[in-house]
Every structure is written in C-alpha cells, then in structure tokens.
Design a protein around this motif. Structure first.
Motif, short mmCIF file in Angstrom:
data_model
loop_
_atom_site.label_atom_id
_atom_site.label_comp_id
_atom_site.label_asym_id
_atom_site.label_seq_id
_atom_site.Cartn_x
_atom_site.Cartn_y
_atom_site.Cartn_z
N ILE A 23 0.84 -1.20 0.00
CA ILE A 23 0.00 0.00 0.00
C ILE A 23 0.87 1.25 0.00
N ARG A 24 1.94 1.23 0.78
CA ARG A 24 2.84 2.38 0.84
C ARG A 24 3.48 2.64 -0.52
N GLU A 25 3.91 1.58 -1.21
CA GLU A 25 4.52 1.75 -2.53
C GLU A 25 3.51 2.28 -3.54
N LEU A 26 2.29 1.77 -3.50
CA LEU A 26 1.26 2.25 -4.43
C LEU A 26 0.96 3.72 -4.20
N LEU A 27 0.86 4.12 -2.95
CA LEU A 27 0.60 5.53 -2.64
C LEU A 27 1.77 6.41 -3.07
N LEU A 28 2.99 5.91 -2.88
CA LEU A 28 4.16 6.70 -3.26
C LEU A 28 4.23 6.91 -4.77
N TRP A 104 6.09 -6.39 -11.68
CA TRP A 104 6.90 -7.62 -11.78
C TRP A 104 8.15 -7.51 -10.94
N LEU A 105 8.82 -6.37 -11.01
CA LEU A 105 10.02 -6.19 -10.19
C LEU A 105 9.69 -6.25 -8.71
N TYR A 106 8.59 -5.66 -8.31
CA TYR A 106 8.20 -5.66 -6.89
C TYR A 106 7.99 -7.09 -6.38
N LEU A 107 7.39 -7.93 -7.22
CA LEU A 107 7.08 -9.30 -6.80
C LEU A 107 8.28 -10.24 -6.93
N ARG A 108 9.11 -10.06 -7.94
CA ARG A 108 10.17 -11.02 -8.24
C ARG A 108 11.58 -10.52 -7.94
N PRO A 110 12.82 -7.59 -5.66
CA PRO A 110 12.60 -6.41 -4.80
C PRO A 110 13.74 -5.40 -4.81
N ALA A 111 14.98 -5.89 -4.82
CA ALA A 111 16.11 -4.94 -4.83
C ALA A 111 16.15 -4.15 -6.12
N HIS A 112 15.90 -4.79 -7.23
CA HIS A 112 15.85 -4.09 -8.51
C HIS A 112 14.65 -3.15 -8.59
N TYR A 113 13.57 -3.51 -7.89
CA TYR A 113 12.41 -2.61 -7.88
C TYR A 113 12.77 -1.28 -7.22
N LEU A 114 13.42 -1.34 -6.05
CA LEU A 114 13.79 -0.09 -5.38
C LEU A 114 14.74 0.74 -6.24
N TRP A 115 15.69 0.09 -6.87
CA TRP A 115 16.62 0.79 -7.76
C TRP A 115 15.88 1.44 -8.93
N THR A 116 14.97 0.70 -9.55
CA THR A 116 14.23 1.22 -10.70
C THR A 116 13.31 2.37 -10.30
N ARG A 117 12.62 2.20 -9.18
CA ARG A 117 11.71 3.25 -8.74
C ARG A 117 12.45 4.56 -8.47
N ALA A 192 18.98 -5.94 -16.61
CA ALA A 192 19.74 -6.04 -15.36
C ALA A 192 19.14 -7.06 -14.40
N ALA A 193 17.82 -7.26 -14.45
CA ALA A 193 17.16 -8.11 -13.46
C ALA A 193 16.97 -9.55 -13.92
N THR A 194 17.28 -9.86 -15.16
CA THR A 194 17.07 -11.21 -15.67
C THR A 194 18.39 -11.77 -16.19
N SER A 195 18.40 -13.09 -16.44
CA SER A 195 19.63 -13.76 -16.89
C SER A 195 19.45 -14.50 -18.20
N SER A 196 18.34 -14.30 -18.88
CA SER A 196 18.12 -15.01 -20.14
C SER A 196 19.09 -14.52 -21.21
N ARG A 197 19.47 -15.42 -22.09
CA ARG A 197 20.35 -15.05 -23.19
C ARG A 197 19.65 -14.11 -24.18
N LEU A 198 18.31 -14.11 -24.17
CA LEU A 198 17.55 -13.29 -25.11
C LEU A 198 17.10 -11.96 -24.49
N ARG A 199 17.62 -11.64 -23.31
CA ARG A 199 17.12 -10.43 -22.64
C ARG A 199 17.49 -9.16 -23.39
N VAL A 200 18.47 -9.22 -24.28
CA VAL A 200 18.81 -8.04 -25.06
C VAL A 200 17.66 -7.62 -25.98
#
Length: 352
Positions: A23-28, A104-108, A110-117, A192-200
């Motif tokens: 809720i705090r993240e949604l409000l922010l 997706w970042l928030y659920l999977r 979390p550290a990348h979510y804070l960085w992205t936000r 940055a948040a995934t490791s797939s070879r096709l992420r490019v």
C-alpha cells in the motif's frame, strides 16, 4: 499468564507487513505521478515561448545534420493500418507497460524494484523541471516540419484539438520524451534483473517507441537524446543493487550419476592387482612328518612319504621345512595339497 502473541503467528504478521509495504509503494508511486501531472499543467499557457523553442530545436537538429522526422512519418503513411497501430502504441503502451514492469520487479526482484523506482523518480523529476523551464511545441504543431498530426487524422489520439484548452495533458511538454525515457529504463531494468540469453531483445521496446513518437510527430530526435542523457545521470546518482543478480536456475543432471573417484595426493587411487604367475608353494611339511600323496589318476592317494631332511634343499621352503618329493603310480608327478606338483623320488610311499 496470558500470552500476547500476534493472532495467526509470525506468518500472519509477515503478510500484514507485506500488505502495508505494498500500500505504501502504491501511494508513493501514485503521489509522484500526481505531482508530475500537476506540474506539467503549469506551462500550458506559454504558447508563444513553446513555438519559439520549437524553432530553436528544429534549427539545431538541422545544424547537427540529424535526419528529418518527416522521413519516419512517410514510412508510416504508406498504410493506414500501420499509422493506426503506431498511434495505438503511443496511446496505450506507455503507462501499462511501465506499470507491469514495476509490479513484476516488486514481486520477483525487490532490490531491482527499489533501484528502478528511484531512477524513474529522478528521471521524471528532472523531466518536469525541464518541461517547466523549456516549454516546447511538438513537430506536429510546427509549420516548418510539415508533418501530419496522425492522432487527429487517423486516430486514436490522447490530445485535444486545441492545446491551450487541453486540461488532460500538457501538449507543450515535448522535451524530454518520457515515452522514450521510460521505455529505455524498462529495457535496461529487465536486462539487469534477468539472466536469459535473449534479454537483449528488450531493447526492441525503446527502439519501437522511438520510431513511434517521431513518426507520429509527437517528439523530435533531440527529445529522445535529452531523455537518454537524463537517464544516464540518474544511473550515476542511484547505485545499482549489489548482489541482486537474477537467480541461476538449477539444471538437473542428465543420465545416471557416476560416483566420484577418490583422488589421492598425486592422482586417482588405482586398484591393487594380483601378481601374474604360478601360485606360491604353500604346502610344506616339517622334517620327519608323513605327508599323504595325492594320486594323479582316479582314486584316493596311495600313502604317505616320510619327509627327509637330507638331499636337495627345497627351492621355496622356509628354514627347517622341505618340499616333499613323491611320485604317484604310473610315473606321473603327484600333486600335493593345493594343486602344487612335487618332484618324484625313487622311494615308494609306505603304509599302503
């Protein structure tokens, strides 16, 4: 004594904390977006300044020998379906794609979510300052660009026909292009948040977005370049999460598992091999004893031969022991116990 533990235990308390954080993240995020939308409306009445800045940007692009935005639009105008698709992409993909990306970042991750936000907040805040300081009319409004407002002609459009009376959006906030800036952040964040070879392939999203915003005459090339520069500055200010790389999926072994070979100080331990050759003579008799003689032919042994302590020394015997010489009937050498053949002597066995 009455216990004052939380009903449901630690699991219920953890779920309650998670709901509060969500809720705090949604409000922010909603609050930041509301501030941005409110700030953009402050420059809606600066029409003259917006067109003067548009002339400056257009002349700067020609001085830098950037390709004309009209070249991209002419490619879109070859088909009404392509133009309509581009307008739909501009209107319907920008906000939903960014929202799904953050969820997706928030659920999977979390550290990348804070960085992205944090990066997106800095990028959007810097864009708001530039919108207020440098109002800019888009190329669809500029006579020198000679471009078509594809949203109004082909639809769908997210802007009103009269920019001065449009209460839903600030049409003079062309620089920088947050359509492109957010799309580029989405691609780089997923890489940055995934490791797939096709992420490019996530880079296709900002590439398509760039062609769409330019081809629909909503942005200049410089709008995307300035957004890229602001995003780079945000990356420098917000450190990337440490040790938050995407988890490596475990791969099950294929086929039976072979046990490891024990290794010694130098190399693998080799099994001890048995010596090749005749078996050692085991059956010796003390001097003076009587040894039964095994017949070479069928039937039981014919007797025993007294061991002699005189004569030839035994070839393989220990001190005080001799190999018993014997001869079976028929002249064949007799086999002693253990299957060892012994030399025959001229004395027949006694005690028949």
């Amino acid at each position: 004594m009455t216990s004052h533990t939380t009903p449901g235990g630690p699991r219920a308390a953890g779920k309650k904390d998670e709901r509060r954080r969500l809720i705090r993240e949604l409000l922010l995020v909603a609050g930041l977006f509301a501030v941005y939308k409110a700030g953009r409306t402050l420059s809606t009445g600066r029409t003259g300044e917006a067109f003067r800045n548009a002339d400056l940007v257009w002349d700067a692009e020609r001085a830098l020998r950037l390709p004309g935005e009209g070249a991209v639009q002419r490619l879109l105008l070859h088909s009404d379906a392509i133009v309509h698709t581009a307008n739909t992409y501009y209107a319907a993909v920008h906000f939903p794609a960014t929202a799904l990306f953050l969820i997706w970042l928030y659920l999977r991750r979390p550290a990348h979510y804070l960085w992205t936000r944090r990066v997106l907040a800095l990028l959007t805040g810097a864009a708001l300052v530039l919108h207020l300081a440098f109002p800019l009319a888009p190329p669809r409004m500029l006579d020198a660009a000679r471009m078509v407002d594809t949203g109004l002609v082909y639809g769908p459009s997210v802007y009103g026909a009269a920019p001065a009376t449009d209460t839903m959006a600030n049409q003079f906030a062309a620089m920088p292009s947050l359509h492109f800036g957010w799309a580029l952040m989405l691609a780089l964040g997923m890489i940055a948040a995934t490791s797939s070879r096709l992420r490019v392939l996530w880079l296709l999203h900002p590439l398509v977005t760039l062609l769409v915003v330019v081809g629909t005459a909503n942005h200049y090339w410089l709008d995307a370049l300035v957004a890229t520069a602001l995003l780079g500055g945000a990356f420098l200010l917000v450190p990337r999460p440490v040790g938050a790389a995407a988890p490596v999926e475990a791969v099950a072994p294929v086929g039976p598992v072979t046990p490891a070979v024990p290794v010694g100080p130098v190399g693998p331990v080799a099994p001890v091999e048995q010596p090749v050759g005749p078996a050692p003579v085991r059956d010796v008799a003390p001097v003076g004893s009587r040894v039964p003689i095994a017949s070479a032919g069928p039937g039981p042994a014919q007797g025993a031969v007294p061991a002699s302590g005189h004569g030839d020394a035994p070839p393989h015997g220990a001190p005080g022991r001799v190999v018993v010489p014997a001869r079976a009937r028929g002249g064949a050498p007799a086999a002693g116990p253990g299957g060892v053949a012994v030399a025959a002597s001229g004395t027949r066995g006694a005690g028949r």
